[in-house]
Design a protein around this motif. Structure first.
Motif, mmCIF file in Angstrom:
data_model
loop_
_atom_site.group_PDB
_atom_site.id
_atom_site.type_symbol
_atom_site.label_atom_id
_atom_site.label_comp_id
_atom_site.label_asym_id
_atom_site.label_seq_id
_atom_site.Cartn_x
_atom_site.Cartn_y
_atom_site.Cartn_z
ATOM 1 N N THR A 59 27.871 35.386 37.892
ATOM 2 C CA THR A 59 27.768 34.220 38.767
ATOM 3 C C THR A 59 26.972 33.107 38.096
ATOM 4 N N ALA A 84 32.694 31.852 46.761
ATOM 5 C CA ALA A 84 33.392 30.709 46.169
ATOM 6 C C ALA A 84 34.902 30.787 46.410
ATOM 7 N N LEU A 105 23.734 22.483 49.866
ATOM 8 C CA LEU A 105 23.472 23.263 48.653
ATOM 9 C C LEU A 105 22.193 22.755 47.997
ATOM 10 N N GLY A 148 27.508 33.159 49.782
ATOM 11 C CA GLY A 148 28.545 32.150 49.965
ATOM 12 C C GLY A 148 29.650 32.466 48.970
ATOM 13 N N VAL A 150 25.641 31.842 45.692
ATOM 14 C CA VAL A 150 27.100 31.897 45.636
ATOM 15 C C VAL A 150 27.546 33.209 44.979
ATOM 16 N N LEU A 190 33.407 26.716 45.766
ATOM 17 C CA LEU A 190 32.865 26.909 47.117
ATOM 18 C C LEU A 190 32.984 25.618 47.921
ATOM 19 N N LEU A 217 30.310 26.752 42.181
ATOM 20 C CA LEU A 217 29.809 25.842 43.218
ATOM 21 C C LEU A 217 30.888 24.857 43.637
#
Ligand code: SF4
Lengths: 209, 562
Positions: free
Chosen positions: B80, B232, B311, B230, B265, B91, B88
Motif C-alpha cells: 500500500t 481503493a 484525506l 478505505g 487506504v 479511492l 489514493l
C-alpha cells in the motif's frame, strides 16, 4: 497548488526519497474452505452462543412457528419488517407487523418492539452475520434502532471462515457485520451487553435452506 | 503522473508545531513520574492489559494460520505504501463515483477548517462523533467548540473522557484510567437530567449513557467519524466498533463526514479478509467485534445522503519519507503493543502526551510531529520510553518492528541535538544505533533462546555474532531499580554497545543463559540469568513467556477448527 496536488506531490516525493521495498503479498492463509453442514452449523452456533446471542435452529417449515414463539417470549407486540421479507415467516405471529419504508423517519423506528430480517451471508468461524441491505434485510436503520433483532439465517449462506464469507459480498452495498448483541467493556473492562444497538439478538437458523 | 516534481524531491513537512494533540507538555520521564504515583491508574491498567493480553493470546492461538495472516497483513501494508499515490487517487475516484465528495487536508489545521465548513453548510451547530484517533490527533473537537459547534462523543469511554474534560489514555479503552466510582461521579455531574441515585454498576452506567445519547442519535443531523480502512478498488469505507454508536452515527444523520489518514487506504476489497481477522483478535481479543460497518459513497434510501471523505496528511508523508520510520504507518491501531508493553503498563497513556500512546505512539508521534531539538521538544523523549524488550514486535498483527524504529529515532535524535550528556551517552552506543537490525536481531535471538532452551531451561550458546549476549555478565541491574533509572537508559545503551561489540568480536564463544533482568526491565543477560522466564516481579512480558511464540506444528496444518 491545491491541497490535493500538494499532498499527492508530497507522497511522491516521500517515495522518491526513500527506496520502496520490493514486496509480493503472500496469501498463504486459509481460503476456499468448506465444511460439511453439520460441522458448519455446530461451529456457527457455538460462536453465536459465546457472544450471548440466542440461537434457534429449525427446518424451514417450522420457522414461522419458532419466530412467533421468540416474539411472544420477548413480549414484542409491534414488529417491523423490510418490504422484501417473506411474510410467511410471520404467519404464526399475532402481533402488529409494520412494513418498513425509507420515508419513515428513523426515530419513529424506536416505536417498534423489534424487527425481523433476513441476512446475506454468515461466517461460522467468527459467528458473524452480514447484512447487505437487500430487500429481505432493509435499510440499516431498521435493524439498528429497535431493541430486539430477530435475524433469519439459512445454513446454505453460512461460510466456513472470514475469507469465504467476504468473497460472497457485494462491495458496493452498505454492509453491516453483526457478531452478537452490542457490548461495551469500557468500564473496568466489565462486559455489558446492549449499549446502543439492539440489546437482544435472536438468530433463527433454517437448517434445510 | 510521476513527473510532478522537478529536480530533487523535497522532504515533506511534519505536522505543524503547536497544533493538534501530538505533543505533551513535559518529557516522558517527568510525565511518567507523576502517573507512577497514581496507584489507581496502575491497578486499572495492570488489570486491563493483563485481561486483554490473555484473551488475545487465546483467540490468536486458535487460528492455525495466524502467522500467515500476519505475513499477508504486513505485506499488504508495505505494498500500500509503495503505491500510495495511485491508491489514493483510485479511492477518490470510486468514492466520487458513488456520490461522495473527497477533500484533501495538508495538515490538521486544514482538516479542522474543512470539517467546520462542511458542518456549517448543513446549518447544524452540533455533531455526533464516533471514536476516531485521527480527529483526536488534530484536535477537531476543540476546534469545533471554538466555532460554536458542539461535538458529542458517542463511544462510552470517549463520552466519559469528554464529560470529565480529560484525555484518553488507551487506544482501545480510552477511559481505562477511571474506575466505576469516578465514572458515576462524572455522569452525575455532567449528564443533564441523570438519576441522582445512579449507582456504580457498569450496566447501569452504560444504560445512563444509552439514554443520554439516544436522543442525540435521533436528532443530530451531522456525524463525524474516522475510518479503519478505505478500499481503493471499490471506494468502500469501514468502521470497526462494539457498542453500536458507530452504526448509529454512520446510519441515522443526513450528513456523514469521515476523516481518514492517508495511510488507512487498502488496495483491494479482498484485503478485508485479512484485516477482519487480524484486527479484532489483536485488539479486543474477540473472534470478531460486535459491529463493523462498511459503506460506499451514498446509498439512496439508506443512511446519510451526503458523504464527505477528508484525506489527512498531517505529517504522514514525512514519516513515509523515512525508510525505517515509514513502517509506523502500517499500524492498524489495534493496541496490542500497548497491552504487552511493560513501560506502558507502568506509566499509562497520558505520559506519552500524544493521541498515540504506548510503543506505537513512541514511534508514530515523533514521525508525524517531529522532535524539535531546538525547542527541547517533549517528543524527543519518546524514543527512550522503551526497554526495547521486543514484546510489541511479537504482538503486532502487521509485524511492525517497533524496537528497530525506536533505535532509529534515538539515532536521529542524537544527530539532531547538540552535545549534551545524553548525546555523549548515545554516541557511545553508536555502533548499535547504526545497526538497528543487528540490535533487534540480537534481541530476538535472546528471546528465541528461551524458547529453544531445553527442559532444564538452559541453552548452551547462541550463534555468532550474538554469542557475546550469552556470556555471563555483570549487569548493574539492582532489584529495585527505578523506572526513571532504566528509562534514562544511557547505561542500557552502553551495555548494548558492549554486548554487540563483543558479539561481533567473539564468534563462537560459548555462553550461558539469557533472560530478562531481575526486575523484568532490562532485556539483557543478568546476574541471575540462570532463570528462564519472566522477571521476578512477574510483570514483564517478553517474547516467548506468555506463549506468543508459535510452537512447532501450530502453523502448518490447514484443517478447520471446531
Ligand atoms: S503497532 Fe502493531 S500492535 Fe501496535 S497498535 Fe499498531 S498494529 Fe497494533
Amino acid at each position: 497548488m491545491t491541497a490535493r496536488e500538494t499532498v499527492l506531490g508530497r507522497v511522491r516525493d516521500a517515495l522518491a526519497l526513500a527506496p520502496r521495498p520490493e514486496v509480493t503479498v503472500p496469501r498463504e492463509y486459509r481460503t476456499g474452505r468448506t465444511l460439511p453442514d453439520g460441522e458448519r452449523l455446530a461451529l456457527f452456533v457455538d460462536r453465536l452462543t459465546d457472544y450471548r446471542a440466542q440461537v434457534h435452529t429449525c427446518t424451514a417449515d417450522r420457522a414461522a412457528e419458532v419466530i412467533a414463539d421468540v416474539l411472544r417470549e420477548r413480549g414484542a407486540r409491534k414488529v417491523g419488517v423490510p418490504a422484501g421479507l417473506d411474510r410467511g415467516l410471520l404467519a404464526g405471529y399475532d402481533g402488529e407487523v409494520r412494513e418498513d419504508d425509507s420515508n419513515i423517519p428513523a426515530p419513529r423506528l424506536d416505536e417498534l418492539d423489534g424487527v425481523v430480517t433476513g441476512s446475506a451471508v454468515s461466517c461460522a468461524e467468527t459467528g458473524t452475520i452480514f447484512l447487505d441491505g437487500s430487500a429481505d434485510q432493509g435499510r440499516r436503520a431498521l435493524s439498528l434502532v429497535p431493541d430486539l433483532h430477530v435475524c433469519v439465517v439459512d445454513l446454505s449462506s453460512v461460510a466456513a471462515g472470514v475469507p469465504e464469507a467476504v468473497a460472497r459480498l457485494v462491495p458496493e452495498r452498505p454492509t453491516t457485520l453483526i457478531s452478537g448483541p452490542s457490548a461495551t467493556s469500557d468500564i473496568e473492562l466489565e462486559r455489558v451487553e446492549g449499549v446502543h444497538g439492539p440489546r437482544t439478538l435472536d438468530v433463527v437458523i433454517r437448517t434445510d435452506v | 503522473m510521476s513527473s510532478t516534481f522537478l529536480g530533487m524531491p523535497a522532504a515533506p513537512p511534519r505536522s505543524p508545531y503547536g497544533t493538534g494533540n501530538l505533543r505533551g507538555e513535559r518529557k516522558f520521564p517527568a510525565a511518567a513520574h507523576d502517573e507512577l504515583r497514581d496507584e489507581q491508574l496502575r491497578r486499572n491498567l495492570g488489570k486491563a492489559t493483563r485481561t486483554i493480553r490473555g484473551k488475545r493470546l487465546d483467540v490468536t492461538a486458535e487460528l492455525p494460520d495466524w502467522e500467515r495472516l500476519r505475513d499477508a497483513g504486513s505485506a499488504i501494508k508495505t505494498d500500500t505504501m509503495n503505491r500510495l499515490p495511485e491508491l489514493l487517487q483510485e479511492l477518490e475516484r470510486k468514492v466520487t463515483e458513488h456520490g461522495g465528495t473527497v477533500h484533501w487536508a495538508r495538515d490538521g489545521v486544514e482538516a479542522n477548517e474543512i470539517v467546520t465548513r462542511l458542518v456549517q453548510e448543513t446549518g447544524s451547530d452540533e455533531v455526533i462523533k464516533v471514536k476516531s484517533m485521527a480527529t483526536q490527533e488534530i484536535g477537531l473537537n476543540e476546534h469545533l467548540t471554538s466555532r460554536g459547534i458542539t461535538a458529542y462523543e458517542t463511544d462510552l469511554a470517549e463520552l466519559i473522557v469528554q464529560l470529565a474534560d480529560d484525555k484518553p489514555s488507551h487506544i482501545l479503552v480510552p477511559a481505562i484510567h477511571r474506575n466505576r466510582e469516578e465514572i458515576r461521579e462524572i455522569f452525575r455531574a455532567a449528564i443533564p437530567g441523570v438519576d441522582p441515585e445512579l449507582d456504580s454498576v457498569p450496566a447501569h452506567l452504560a444504560a445512563a449513557a444509552r439514554a443520554y445519547l439516544r436522543e442525540k442519535f435521533m436528532t443530530t443531523q451531522v456525524a463525524v467519524s474516522g475510518a479503519n480502512f478505505g478500499i481503493a478498488e471499490t471506494g468502500t469505507l469501514s468502521v470497526v466498533e462494539s457498542e453500536g454508536n458507530g452504526r448509529m452515527c454512520l446510519t441515522l444523520p443526513r450528513t456523514l463526514i469521515t476523516v481518514m489518514g492517508i495511510e488507512k487506504v487498502l488496495p483491494r476489497y479482498q484485503d478485508l479478509e485479512v484485516f477482519l481477522q487480524l484486527l479484532p483478535r489483536s485488539s479486543t481479543g474477540e473472534r470478531m467485534n460486535p459491529y463493523t460497518s462498511m459503506w460506499t459513497g451514498v446509498t439512496p434510501g439508506d443512511g446519510p445522503q451526503e458523504f464527505h471523505l477528508v484525506l489527512l496528511d498531517n505529517g504522514r508523508t514525512a514519516a513515509l519519507a523515512d525508510e525505517v520510520g515509514r513502517d509506523a504507518l502500517n499500524c492498524i491501531r489495534c493496541s496490542a503493543c500497548l497491552n504487552v508493553c511493560p513501560v506502558y503498563e507502568r506509566a499509562g497513556g497520558h505520559a506519552y502526551g500524544s493521541t498515540y500512546p504506548g510503543p506505537i505512539g513512541a514511534v508514530l508521534t515523533p514521525q508525524l510531529a517531529g522532535m524539535h531539538a531546538a525547542k527541547d521538544d517533549p517528543n524527543s523523549s519518546l524514543p527512550y520510553a522503551s526497554t526495547l524488550c521486543g514484546a510489541c514486535f511479537d504482538a503486532c498483527p502487521v509485524k511492525i518492528d517497533i524496537p528497530s524504529l525506536l533505535v532509529e529515532l534515538r539515532h536521529q535524535h542524537t544527530e539532531q541535538s547538540g552535545t549534551t550528556a545524553e548525546k555523549l551517552a548515545m554516541k557511545a552506543a553508536a555502533q548499535v544505533m547504526k545497526r538497528p537490525r543487528l540490535y533487534t536481531a540480537a534481541q530476538k535471538a535472546a528471546g528465541a533462546g528461551r524458547v529453544v532452551a531445553g527442559r532444564d531451561g538452559r541453552i548452551s550458546h547462541l550463534p555468532p555474532p550474538f554469542a557475546g549476549w550469552t556470556d555471563s555478565r555483570d549487569i548493574p541491574a539492582p532489584p529495585k531499580q527505578t523506572f526513571r533509572a532504566w528509562l534514562a537508559s544511557a547505561e542500557g545503551a552502553a551495555e548494548l554497545r558492549a554486548a554487540a561489540e563483543e558479539g561481533a568480536r567473539k564468534p563462537g564463544h560459548d555462553g550461558e543463559q539469557v533472560g530478562p533482568g531481575r526486575n523484568g526491565t532490562h532485556v539483557s543477560p543478568g546476574r541471575d540469568a540462570e532463570q528462564v522466564g519472566p522477571g521476578r516481579d512477574g510483570t514483564h512480558v517478553s517474547p516467548g513467556h506468555d506463549g506468543e511464540h508459535v510452537s512447532p506444528g501450530r502453523d502448518d496444518e490447514d484443517g478447520d477448527q471446531g
